[in-house]
Design a protein around this motif. Structure first.
Motif, PDB file in Angstrom:
ATOM      1  N   TRP A 285      -2.527   5.979  -6.526  1.00  0.00           N
ATOM      2  CA  TRP A 285      -2.422   6.778  -5.303  1.00  0.00           C
ATOM      3  C   TRP A 285      -2.547   8.250  -5.677  1.00  0.00           C
ATOM      4  O   TRP A 285      -1.939   8.701  -6.660  1.00  0.00           O
ATOM      5  CB  TRP A 285      -1.076   6.486  -4.640  1.00  0.00           C
ATOM      6  CG  TRP A 285      -0.862   7.127  -3.327  1.00  0.00           C
ATOM      7  CD1 TRP A 285      -1.368   6.736  -2.129  1.00  0.00           C
ATOM      8  CD2 TRP A 285      -0.057   8.270  -3.071  1.00  0.00           C
ATOM      9  NE1 TRP A 285      -0.926   7.573  -1.136  1.00  0.00           N
ATOM     10  CE2 TRP A 285      -0.112   8.523  -1.692  1.00  0.00           C
ATOM     11  CE3 TRP A 285       0.721   9.114  -3.864  1.00  0.00           C
ATOM     12  CZ2 TRP A 285       0.553   9.571  -1.093  1.00  0.00           C
ATOM     13  CZ3 TRP A 285       1.392  10.155  -3.275  1.00  0.00           C
ATOM     14  CH2 TRP A 285       1.304  10.375  -1.898  1.00  0.00           C
TER      15      TRP A 285
ATOM     16  N   PRO B 267       3.208   3.933  -1.464  1.00  0.00           N
ATOM     17  CA  PRO B 267       3.611   4.348  -2.814  1.00  0.00           C
ATOM     18  C   PRO B 267       5.096   4.727  -2.861  1.00  0.00           C
ATOM     19  O   PRO B 267       5.459   5.903  -2.798  1.00  0.00           O
ATOM     20  CB  PRO B 267       2.715   5.562  -3.083  1.00  0.00           C
ATOM     21  CG  PRO B 267       2.486   6.145  -1.728  1.00  0.00           C
ATOM     22  CD  PRO B 267       2.454   4.986  -0.777  1.00  0.00           C
TER      23      PRO B 267
ATOM     24  N   ASN C 271      -6.029   5.875  -1.923  1.00  0.00           N
ATOM     25  CA  ASN C 271      -5.189   4.759  -2.326  1.00  0.00           C
ATOM     26  C   ASN C 271      -6.114   3.635  -2.773  1.00  0.00           C
ATOM     27  O   ASN C 271      -6.965   3.193  -2.008  1.00  0.00           O
ATOM     28  CB  ASN C 271      -4.318   4.302  -1.148  1.00  0.00           C
ATOM     29  CG  ASN C 271      -3.254   3.315  -1.555  1.00  0.00           C
ATOM     30  OD1 ASN C 271      -3.058   3.027  -2.733  1.00  0.00           O
ATOM     31  ND2 ASN C 271      -2.550   2.798  -0.572  1.00  0.00           N
TER      32      ASN C 271
ATOM     33  N   ASN D 216       0.810  -1.221   0.000  1.00  0.00           N
ATOM     34  CA  ASN D 216       0.000   0.000   0.000  1.00  0.00           C
ATOM     35  C   ASN D 216       0.843   1.270   0.000  1.00  0.00           C
ATOM     36  O   ASN D 216       0.325   2.350  -0.242  1.00  0.00           O
ATOM     37  CB  ASN D 216      -0.912   0.038   1.225  1.00  0.00           C
ATOM     38  CG  ASN D 216      -2.081  -0.906   1.102  1.00  0.00           C
ATOM     39  OD1 ASN D 216      -2.442  -1.322   0.010  1.00  0.00           O
ATOM     40  ND2 ASN D 216      -2.657  -1.256   2.227  1.00  0.00           N
TER      41      ASN D 216
ATOM     42  N   THR E  95      -6.105  12.072   0.800  1.00  0.00           N
ATOM     43  CA  THR E  95      -5.243  11.077   0.160  1.00  0.00           C
ATOM     44  C   THR E  95      -6.092   9.854  -0.147  1.00  0.00           C
ATOM     45  O   THR E  95      -6.828   9.381   0.704  1.00  0.00           O
ATOM     46  CB  THR E  95      -4.084  10.679   1.092  1.00  0.00           C
ATOM     47  OG1 THR E  95      -3.323  11.839   1.420  1.00  0.00           O
ATOM     48  CG2 THR E  95      -3.178   9.664   0.437  1.00  0.00           C
TER      49      THR E  95
END
Length: 169
Positions: A146, A20, A166, A18, A164
């Motif tokens: 992402w 990046p 993801n 997960n 953010t």
């Protein structure tokens, strides 16, 4: 990751896929008791990953990589006729747009793995399955997108807010 805990509640460890890595600016290792600021899950230490924010000029980075797993010598561990391959591609773009900061990344991974076929419930290799398919051994196919957005408020000095996202398949 950016001050958000990544520990999974069911297994007590992060899912490293997960994170990046193509958009990481800094990694901090905090050992021992000083990690107490991060809660009871961090008693022995913390790996603090900070993702990048755009600087003055927009930046776009495109990367590709690949490799080959060597075949085991003949014997019980040799399950394939040709070497297994790992390959990946990723792209990252960071840009300021007025008072907004935008960072986007995409990561694609194809890993045939060096491990043999998956075992059945009795610990034996299921010979009826096709070993050339990723579902029958410990390989991995992954796509991760992402996105990080931040707005820097000019009316209240020091105030910024953002989101953010993801997504991974």
């Amino acid at each position: 990751l950016d001050n958000i805990p990544q520990l999974s509640g069911d297994v007590g460890r992060p899912s490293w896929s997960n994170i990046p890595m193509e958009a990481v600016e800094q990694i901090e290792i905090i050992k021992g008791a000083s990690s107490v600021l991060y809660g009871s899950a961090a008693l022995s230490g913390v790996v603090n990953v900070r993702s990048t924010y755009p600087k003055g000029k927009p930046i776009t980075r495109i990367e590709a990589y690949g490799g080959v797993y060597a075949l085991p010598s003949k014997g019980a561990n040799r399950h394939w006729d040709s070497p297994n391959i790992i390959s990946g591609r990723n792209v990252m773009h960071a840009q300021r747009i007025g008072n907004s900061d935008l960072v986007f990344s995409l990561d694609l991974l194809s890993d045939d793995s060096y491990l043999g076929p998956l075992l059945d419930s009795l610990g034996a290799i299921n010979r009826s399955s096709e070993t050339s398919k990723v579902s029958t051994y410990d390989g991995e196919r992954r796509a991760r997108a992402w996105l990080k957005y931040r707005y820097r408020n000019q009316k209240i000095k020091g105030l910024s807010y953002g989101i953010t996202l993801n997504a991974q398949k």
